[in-house]
Design a protein around this motif. Structure first.
Motif, PDB file in Angstrom:
ATOM      1  N   THR A   1      -4.398   1.093  -0.598  1.00 43.78           N
ATOM      2  CA  THR A   1      -5.268   1.225   0.577  1.00 43.78           C
ATOM      3  C   THR A   1      -6.698   0.770   0.316  1.00 43.78           C
ATOM      4  N   ASP A   2      -7.210   0.988  -0.911  1.00 44.21           N
ATOM      5  CA  ASP A   2      -8.634   0.771  -1.155  1.00 44.21           C
ATOM      6  C   ASP A   2      -8.942  -0.424  -2.052  1.00 44.21           C
ATOM      7  N   SER A   3      -7.912  -1.117  -2.547  1.00 40.27           N
ATOM      8  CA  SER A   3      -8.150  -2.339  -3.318  1.00 40.27           C
ATOM      9  C   SER A   3      -7.396  -3.541  -2.749  1.00 40.27           C
ATOM     10  N   LEU A   4      -6.246  -3.291  -2.126  1.00 36.61           N
ATOM     11  CA  LEU A   4      -5.440  -4.395  -1.593  1.00 36.61           C
ATOM     12  C   LEU A   4      -5.486  -4.483  -0.074  1.00 36.61           C
ATOM     13  N   GLY A   5      -6.137  -3.500   0.587  1.00 35.01           N
ATOM     14  CA  GLY A   5      -6.287  -3.554   2.036  1.00 35.01           C
ATOM     15  C   GLY A   5      -5.039  -3.213   2.815  1.00 35.01           C
ATOM     16  N   VAL A   6      -4.073  -2.548   2.176  1.00 30.02           N
ATOM     17  CA  VAL A   6      -2.838  -2.153   2.848  1.00 30.02           C
ATOM     18  C   VAL A   6      -3.094  -0.885   3.653  1.00 30.02           C
ATOM     19  N   THR A   7      -2.563  -0.796   4.869  1.00 27.98           N
ATOM     20  CA  THR A   7      -2.788   0.394   5.685  1.00 27.98           C
ATOM     21  C   THR A   7      -2.147   1.615   5.040  1.00 27.98           C
ATOM     22  N   ALA A   8      -2.632   2.802   5.418  1.00 29.23           N
ATOM     23  CA  ALA A   8      -2.129   4.035   4.809  1.00 29.23           C
ATOM     24  C   ALA A   8      -0.638   4.222   5.068  1.00 29.23           C
ATOM     25  N   LEU A   9      -0.190   3.955   6.292  1.00 31.57           N
ATOM     26  CA  LEU A   9       1.234   4.119   6.596  1.00 31.57           C
ATOM     27  C   LEU A   9       2.088   3.113   5.824  1.00 31.57           C
ATOM     28  N   ALA A  10       1.596   1.879   5.701  1.00 29.78           N
ATOM     29  CA  ALA A  10       2.338   0.874   4.947  1.00 29.78           C
ATOM     30  C   ALA A  10       2.394   1.244   3.465  1.00 29.78           C
ATOM     31  N   ALA A  11       1.282   1.758   2.940  1.00 34.91           N
ATOM     32  CA  ALA A  11       1.266   2.194   1.543  1.00 34.91           C
ATOM     33  C   ALA A  11       2.271   3.316   1.326  1.00 34.91           C
ATOM     34  N   GLY A  12       2.300   4.256   2.262  1.00 33.33           N
ATOM     35  CA  GLY A  12       3.274   5.336   2.159  1.00 33.33           C
ATOM     36  C   GLY A  12       4.695   4.826   2.244  1.00 33.33           C
ATOM     37  N   ALA A  13       4.913   3.822   3.087  1.00 36.62           N
ATOM     38  CA  ALA A  13       6.262   3.250   3.227  1.00 36.62           C
ATOM     39  C   ALA A  13       6.708   2.575   1.935  1.00 36.62           C
ATOM     40  N   ILE A  14       5.794   1.894   1.252  1.00 30.94           N
ATOM     41  CA  ILE A  14       6.120   1.228  -0.007  1.00 30.94           C
ATOM     42  C   ILE A  14       6.573   2.249  -1.041  1.00 30.94           C
ATOM     43  N   VAL A  15       5.790   3.301  -1.207  1.00 26.87           N
ATOM     44  CA  VAL A  15       6.142   4.337  -2.175  1.00 26.87           C
ATOM     45  C   VAL A  15       7.464   4.990  -1.785  1.00 26.87           C
ATOM     46  N   THR A  16       7.649   5.244  -0.496  1.00 24.66           N
ATOM     47  CA  THR A  16       8.867   5.907  -0.032  1.00 24.66           C
ATOM     48  C   THR A  16      10.103   5.054  -0.258  1.00 24.66           C
ATOM     49  N   VAL A  17      10.030   3.751   0.080  1.00 27.80           N
ATOM     50  CA  VAL A  17      11.177   2.860  -0.104  1.00 27.80           C
ATOM     51  C   VAL A  17      11.569   2.798  -1.581  1.00 27.80           C
ATOM     52  N   ALA A  18      10.581   2.668  -2.461  1.00 34.77           N
ATOM     53  CA  ALA A  18      10.871   2.613  -3.898  1.00 34.77           C
ATOM     54  C   ALA A  18      11.523   3.906  -4.370  1.00 34.77           C
ATOM     55  N   LYS A  19      11.049   5.026  -3.851  1.00 36.05           N
ATOM     56  CA  LYS A  19      11.607   6.300  -4.267  1.00 36.05           C
ATOM     57  C   LYS A  19      12.990   6.529  -3.658  1.00 36.05           C
TER      58      LYS A  19
END
Length: 456
Positions: free
Chosen positions: A39-57
């Motif tokens: 969110t704070d270095s790559l400019g990814v939205t918070a929901l998208a960042a959460g989705a990335i972590v969730t999909v990997a998990k």
């Protein structure tokens, strides 16, 4: 199956415990900085960042039962679980570095896809090590209290890992204030060396047993059916897993929120280091104490005591919604003392559950079957689910409360609602989840007399 000794040597305990530098490090550092990195270095939205972590998990959860079944087959075929552990110890450092090696200049979408693929690969390698690692205590000793000793030292090293990675990782990143992406990369490279060394060292403790008959034709679907079977047949396992999942959700949320608390509540991005020191220093001292308490009152009662102390600590943190400040270090330290018990005791109870199941299915064992890997796979899937959902719930709270994402080098002012959401995610929500975990823990009815009676 080969006989197991009741008394473990110091070398066995040490090598097994060292593995927690790898498992604890991987569980801690991405949970602490990955969402913030996105969110704070790559400019990814918070929901998208959460989705990335969730999909990997989710991927991790899907493969854990399969890896558990394959681990049991490998034990029967080769006499040891070492092979998968070594593959994980080699592959994880490479994938971990790739996760934080996003080239500068990539847009948010390709950067997000890069992190997703690399982190999924890292999760796969982690499972190759973690699942058989979880299964080992039930195979290293038959002694009820010796397992507590083994897992107590594991938690000591686990807390060292959380301190080392949780405090040291952000400090390494901070050495490059003008180039955050380089800071993340250096952090990842140093962490990867420690992860790999710890996991490969611990793999050497996996015992070599006589070969067993291998069940022919086990498919992926059968591995999942085996996982469902152990859940259906073992009531103590269901109760313990549900408790650990809920507590993992609570602590995962706090872990993911810690960086945001440091930046937006304490107004100091580097304060995450002090928060981690406050959390881990008491845990490091208290792990042996919780062993003594468990020996005196029983593991399950000691586990309940630790959970209640953690609830009291998180309830105290609610006040930072209205009165933010460094006073929060005190309840965080209290939570750290409780966290040591919340890790030591359920992990010491799991091999008891596995041993009890083995004794109840002696005829199956006589036929050469061993379900320790299946238990380990389902357990790891549950643990991963809890920790992953903690970060996901945090990102939902951030999105609902209006958190503003940014890219490296930009400055924003967060709305008061977002800061309040961060504080709630670090206090009220974890406390509520911990209360729910006490309900499931009350359903765990396996006692020392049950274990000693079946292993005598």
């Amino acid at each position: 199956m080969g006989s197991r000794t009741n008394s473990l040597s110091r070398g066995q305990v040490t090598r097994y415990a060292i593995g927690s530098l790898g498992t604890g490090g991987f569980a801690t550092l991405p949970g602490l900085v990955l969402v913030y990195y996105l969110t704070d270095s790559l400019g990814v939205t918070a929901l998208a960042a959460g989705a990335i972590v969730t999909v990997a998990k989710v991927w991790d959860v899907l493969i854990d039962p399969v890896i558990g079944g394959l681990s049991d087959r490998s034990l029967a075929h080769t006499g040891t679980r070492r092979r998968a552990m070594m593959l994980g110890g080699i592959g994880l450092p490479i994938a971990f570095v790739l996760t934080f090696a996003v080239p500068a200049g990539l847009g948010p979408l390709p950067a997000a896809l890069w992190v997703l693929v690399a982190f999924m690969l890292a999760a796969t390698c982690f499972s190759l090590f973690q699942v058989p690692y979880i299964a080992l205590p039930a195979e290293l000793t038959d002694d009820y209290r010796e397992r507590t000793r083994l897992l107590s030292w594991r938690v000591v090293l686990l807390t060292v890992a959380i301190l080392l990675f949780g405090a040291g990782g952000p400090e390494l990143r901070a050495l490059f204030p003008d180039d955050p992406l380089m800071g993340y990369l250096v952090m990842a490279v140093v962490a990867a060396v420690v992860l790999g060394a710890a996991m490969l060292t611990s793999a050497s403790v996996a015992p070599q047993r006589p070969l067993l008959p291998v069940r022919p034709g086990a498919s992926i679907a059968e591995h999942y059916r085996d996982g469902i079977t152990v859940l259906r047949e073992s009531q103590p396992f269901r109760a313990l897993l549900a408790t650990f999942l809920l507590q993992g959700l609570a602590t995962g949320m706090m872990l993911a929120a810690a960086q945001y608390v440091a930046r937006w509540v304490l107004d100091d991005e580097t304060a995450v280091t002090q928060l981690f020191v406050a959390l881990i220093a008491p845990a490091l001292l208290m792990a042996p104490v919780w062993k003594l308490i468990a020996d005196r009152v029983g593991k399950e009662r000691a586990f309940r005591m630790a959970s209640i102390v953690f609830i009291l600590a998180t309830l105290a943190l609610v006040a930072m919604v209205w009165v933010p400040g460094w006073w929060i270090v005190a309840p965080v330290a209290l939570a750290g003392a409780a966290y040591a018990g919340m890790q030591t005791l359920p992990m010491a109870m799991l091999p008891d559950v596995i041993a009890y199941d083995r004794s109840r299915h002696a005829a199956t064992d006589a036929g050469g079957q061993n379900r320790s890997g299946i238990f380990g796979g389902v357990w790891t899937a549950g643990e991963t689910t809890g920790m992953a959902l903690g970060g996901t719930v945090l990102t939902i709270v951030l999105a609902v409360t209006g958190y503003l994402e940014t890219t490296a080098g930009q400055t924003v002012v967060q709305p008061e609602s977002a800061v309040a959401g961060i504080a709630v995610s670090f206090s009220i929500l974890p406390a509520a989840l911990m209360l729910a975990s006490l309900v499931t823990l009350a359903r765990y009815r396996l006692r020392e007399a049950d274990i000693v009676g079946t292993s005598a």
